[in-house]
Design an enzyme around this catalytic site. Structure first.
Site, PDB file in Angstrom:
ATOM      1  N   HIS A 124      -3.349  10.326   6.861  1.00 35.12           N
ATOM      2  CA  HIS A 124      -2.573   9.125   6.975  1.00 35.12           C
ATOM      3  C   HIS A 124      -1.719   9.853   8.060  1.00 35.12           C
ATOM      4  CE1 HIS A 124      -0.063  11.846   4.626  1.00 35.12           C
ATOM      5  NE2 HIS A 124      -0.542  11.261   3.606  1.00 35.12           N
ATOM      6  N   HIS A 180      -5.170   3.380   7.628  1.00 39.25           N
ATOM      7  CA  HIS A 180      -4.297   4.792   6.877  1.00 39.25           C
ATOM      8  C   HIS A 180      -2.939   4.979   7.367  1.00 39.25           C
ATOM      9  CE1 HIS A 180      -8.236   5.535   4.974  1.00 39.25           C
ATOM     10  NE2 HIS A 180      -8.633   5.592   6.303  1.00 39.25           N
ATOM     11  N   GLU A 210       0.689   5.519   0.961  1.00 37.09           N
ATOM     12  CA  GLU A 210       0.326   6.742   1.404  1.00 37.09           C
ATOM     13  C   GLU A 210       0.820   8.009   0.217  1.00 37.09           C
ATOM     14  OE1 GLU A 210      -2.329   6.726   3.251  1.00 37.09           O
ATOM     15  OE2 GLU A 210      -1.774   4.702   4.011  1.00 37.09           O
ATOM     16  N   ASP A 220      -2.416  -0.897   6.115  1.00 37.66           N
ATOM     17  CA  ASP A 220      -3.557  -1.155   5.083  1.00 37.66           C
ATOM     18  C   ASP A 220      -2.658  -2.421   4.321  1.00 37.66           C
ATOM     19  OD1 ASP A 220      -4.831   0.751   5.899  1.00 37.66           O
ATOM     20  OD2 ASP A 220      -4.662   2.065   4.142  1.00 37.66           O
ATOM     21  N   ASP A 240       0.795  -1.223  -0.054  1.00 39.13           N
ATOM     22  CA  ASP A 240      -0.106   0.111   0.058  1.00 39.13           C
ATOM     23  C   ASP A 240       0.812   1.167   0.006  1.00 39.13           C
ATOM     24  OD1 ASP A 240      -2.540   1.316   0.041  1.00 39.13           O
ATOM     25  OD2 ASP A 240      -2.153   1.935   2.134  1.00 39.13           O
TER      26      ASP A 240
END
Lengths: 712, 127
Positions: free
Chosen positions: A574, A664, A525, A669, A523
């Site tokens: 985040h 987040h 951010e 995640d 993932d």
């Protein structure tokens, strides 16, 4: 009151329909007769047609109404129940079967819930029994884990196609210097050069095949030297072929240690020996012939002078070579001897006890202890030897009546060194005597090591001088203790560092069953939602999934300096601020490591198109193409639960009974996505999607959602 | 007519010393400082014996030896070669002999030993 049964209700419904049809037809005909009876009597068919049309309209409306009620209350409800039951059955036993849609289906939802509940309980029961039964195994496993990780030698077990089944902490430390991250299921050759392993495995297989291992002194093992792929580290160790009960090879075990220094020292030693022997041959050849001529012939003066000059020059050359060789030899000795940090009290106490107990020497340790760097055994032997020689010189070291100790030993930090000092009453030892003491091999030291050798290993020298109060001393400066431990690579408290059930993935990747593949769930951010408009990654994390297990010990997590300010609204989501990423590496520096980490794995992400777009933007500048197959848990969720409207990670995780933690954050995640995906696999298989290709195709069918994603 | 010896070595001091010793023993001595010069000298007038150092520049001793053994002229092909070398291991000696040397002498050597071998290979020795 108990509701009417489903059969009764359906029966009544159709009876009502049966009654309604003749009532409508008769009613319309009656109305037509009442209104237009005269016209009908005159043979006018118009009113009759009108009545027919009206009846038809009412009947069609009736049928449509009935269909609508059936669709909403029966067909759709059945479908929802089926989906819910399927999710509960395959993915999440605690999944809530909503009774509302099925309220017109009689006892069906109730029965279904009871069945699923019973099944869930049965599964829990079984799981608990298995857990109890495997408790002992787990304990053994934990002990094995501790043992392996405490070993100083690197231990790696590989499949016969060189994929890693097991590794320990030391292996991580030795091999991590190569490209990529060490991990289960990964090829050994991402870290070590392949040739020695091909060769070793072939030799051992042949030995096993020919049955020679039964008489062979090494059985099914051989000594192996290999290098890390970056060529910086040479490793030496053993390769053991592992066989099953039927003596068929199943895997091989490596035990490795860093031999870079050993082998380099060995190489330097060989080179030096060559220089000290063969290197002298050339200058000696001319010297020998010239000397023979001068000795055996009587050449005229000018020729004689020429040979005398050759003699002088060659002797000079030989002297230089001997000096060079001596210097190289001393560097070799100094550089190679393994020294360790020693607590001076332990060292001196050893000497004092030995002198007192064996020789009745009245010795005491004085001063404050400190750390020094040396070889404990050699230093004890040297001090023992020197004090023994003092006694031989006639110095009386036995206890006296005045209670004053005869010999004191002290370790004192001085000018970033630690000086060992031995003090006794009397005169200093003359230089020549001391030198002769140092030439003698020490009694308890290995391999005829002399005092001089000990000094060389410690890069120091020794002298005797006068001390206060009519006393004399021996002084020897030593390196200070470093007390700087290299930090061990961190492993999680319960590391998943072995998996003996790695499946055979010899098939084409797309045909491989979803269960056997290695995945990286990842993932990102970001600073915003529009990579094409300049948004950038601020955090990138991934975790490996092998053989249906999330290997939290094999994870990748980095903060990234995006090179642009992080908007406040992104930070609110985040929690990553400009301060946190300042000084962190740029994506271009991190991406090669992530690329290596993800090599050979299938990528998984929730809404993968979004994350892949960010990675793709870097392709041109970094030259790194993420050609891995990609699975999207969002698309798969849409495919599996098309009746649901929510497919965000929160909703999907809730549906699959995955607890939310660290949402987040990229790592949080990635972990949730990994857990969701693992629960999806059963459900996908129940729907006939078993291979990677099929899963990708299922995702691709969800084009409508894709289009939505392309807005990013 | 004294037997002729060609000495090939890149150490000028050793070359001068061997020149003196062999001339003194009655041989007709010529010298070459590298492999190419040695082959040229052989092409002009093949000697009765070649003392050949292994580690000479511009075509090493092994190379020179093999060239001689493949030469079209049978006199050159059969030219006796005494190989001199600062490499003294058994396998290096075997290699020299396998590549065509008739004898192999490790440096440093005793002059009397050398003279004996030269006499044997050059067919009778000097005057």
């Amino acid at each position: 009151m108990r509701p009417w049964s489903l059969r009764l209700r359906v029966g009544l419904f159709f009876i009502a329909l049966g009654v309604a049809v003749p009532v409508v037809v008769m009613g319309v005909l009656f109305a037509a007769w009442t209104l237009w009876g005269d016209s009908l009597a005159q043979g006018d068919a118009g009113p009759l047609l009108l009545a027919g049309a009206a009846a038809s309209f009412v009947l069609v409306a009736l049928v449509a109404g009935v269909w609508l009620l059936f669709d909403v209350n029966v067909a759709e409800s059945l479908q929802r129940l089926a989906n819910d039951a399927e999710t509960a059955l395959y993915a999440n036993p605690d999944h809530w079967i909503d009774p509302r849609p099925g309220r017109h289906l009689g006892r069906l939802p109730e029965v279904l819930r009871a069945a699923v509940k019973a099944l869930a309980e049965a599964r829990r029961d079984t799981a608990q029994k298995i857990a109890e039964a495997t408790g002992a195994v787990e304990q053994t496993r934990a002990r094995l884990a501790t043992l392996l990780n405490e070993l100083e030698e690197g231990v790696v077990m590989c499949t016969l196609d060189h994929r890693i089944l097991l590794y320990n902490r030391a292996a991580l430390r030795l091999m991590q210097r190569g490209d990529g991250e060490l991990g289960l299921g990964r090829s050994l050759f991402g870290f070590l050069n392949r040739q020695p392993f091909f060769h070793g495995l072939e030799r051992l297989s042949n030995r096993l095949h020919d049955g020679r291992h039964r008489d062979h002194p090494d059985g099914l093992a051989l000594i192996l030297v290999c290098a890390t792929v970056d060529g910086r580290t040479l490793l030496r160790g053993r390769m053991n072929l592992v066989t099953d009960d039927a003596e068929a090879p199943t895997a091989y075990l490596l035990t490795l240690h860093d031999a870079t220094e050993d082998l380099e020292a060995l190489g330097r030693r060989d080179h030096l020996l060559d220089r000290a022997t063969n290197g002298l041959r050339r200058p000696l050849a001319a010297l020998a012939v010239a000397a023979w001529i001068l000795d055996n012939r009587d050449p005229p003066p000018e020729v004689r002078r020429r040979f005398a000059r050759i003699l002088a020059e060659r002797v000079d050359e030989l002297c230089r070579m001997v000096e060079d060789n001596a210097a190289a030899y001393s560097a070799l000795l100094e550089g190679h001897w393994p020294l360790a940090d020693i607590w001076s009290a332990n060292l001196l106490d050893g000497v004092v006890r030995r002198l007192r107990d064996r020789d009745a020497v009245d010795a005491v340790m004085v001063g404050l202890p400190c750390w020094l760097h040396g070889d404990n055994t050699l230093l004890v032997e040297l001090l023992d030897h020197l004090i023994g020689r003092l006694r031989d010189r006639g110095v009386d070291l036995s206890a006296q009546d005045d209670g004053e100790p005869r010999v004191t030993l002290e370790a004192r930090p001085e000018n970033s060194r630690v000086t060992l000092e031995v003090v006794w009453p009397g005169e200093p030892v003359p230089y020549t005597a001391l030198e002769s003491w140092l030439e003698v091999p020490l009694e308890g030291a290995p391999g005829g090591i002399t005092g001089r050798d000990v000094l060389m290993h410690h890069k120091t020298d020794l002298w005797s001088q006068a001390a206060a109060g009519g006393r004399a001393c021996l002084r020897m400066p030593l390196p200070q203790g470093v007390k700087k431990r290299t930090p061990r690579p961190a492993l999680p408290p319960r590391p998943e560092f072995f998996d003996f059930n790695l499946p055979d993935t010899g098939a084409r990747l797309g045909d491989c069953p979803l269960r056997v593949l290695s995945y990286i769930s990842f993932d990102t951010e970001t600073t915003g939602l529009q990579p094409s408009a300049g948004d950038r990654i601020v955090s990138l994390a991934g975790v490996r999934i092998v053989n249906g297990r999330v290997l939290t010990g094999e994870s990748f997590s980095r903060l990234v300096d995006p090179g642009i300010p992080i908007p406040r609204r992104a930070s609110r989501i985040h929690g990553i601020t400009d301060d946190m990423v300042s000084g962190k590496p740029a994506l271009a520096d991190i991406l090669p490591r992530f690329h290596a980490f993800a090599r050979d794995a299938v990528l998984i992400a929730h809404n993968a198109a979004f994350d892949m777009k960010f990675l793709a933007l870097e392709e041109k500048s970094s030259g790194l193409v993420f050609g891995n197959p990609v699975l999207d848990t969002l698309l798969l969720s849409v495919w599996l639960h098309d009746h649901e409207s929510e497919h965000g990670l929160d909703a999907v995780a809730a549906r699959f009974g995955v607890p939310l933690a660290g949402r987040h954050t990229a790592m949080g995640d990635a972990l949730v996505t990994a857990a969701v995906f693992l629960r999806m696999i059963d459900l996908l298989e129940a729907r006939g999607v078993t291979t990677l290709d099929q899963a990708i195709a299922a995702g691709n069918r969800m084009v409508a959602v894709r289009r939505q994603q392309e807005k990013f | 007519m004294p037997a002729s010896v060609l000495v090939v070595d890149d150490d000028p001091d050793l070359l001068a010393s061997l020149d003196f010793v062999l001339s003194d023993a009655g041989y007709a001595v010529s010298t070459a400082a590298d492999g190419a010069a040695a082959l040229r000298a052989v092409g002009l007038a093949p000697p009765d014996l070649m003392l050949l150092d292994v580690m000479v520049s511009r075509r090493d001793g092994y190379d020179v030896c093999q060239t001689l053994r493949a030469h079209p002229d049978p006199t050159v092909r059969r030219l006796p070669v005494l190989m001199l070398s600062a490499r003294a291991r058994r396998e290096e000696r075997e290699k020299g002999l396998a590549l065509g040397a008739d004898d192999y002498l490790a440096k440093p050597f005793k002059v009397d030993d050398l003279l004996q071998r030269v006499a044997r290979l050059a067919g009778g020795g000097g005057a």
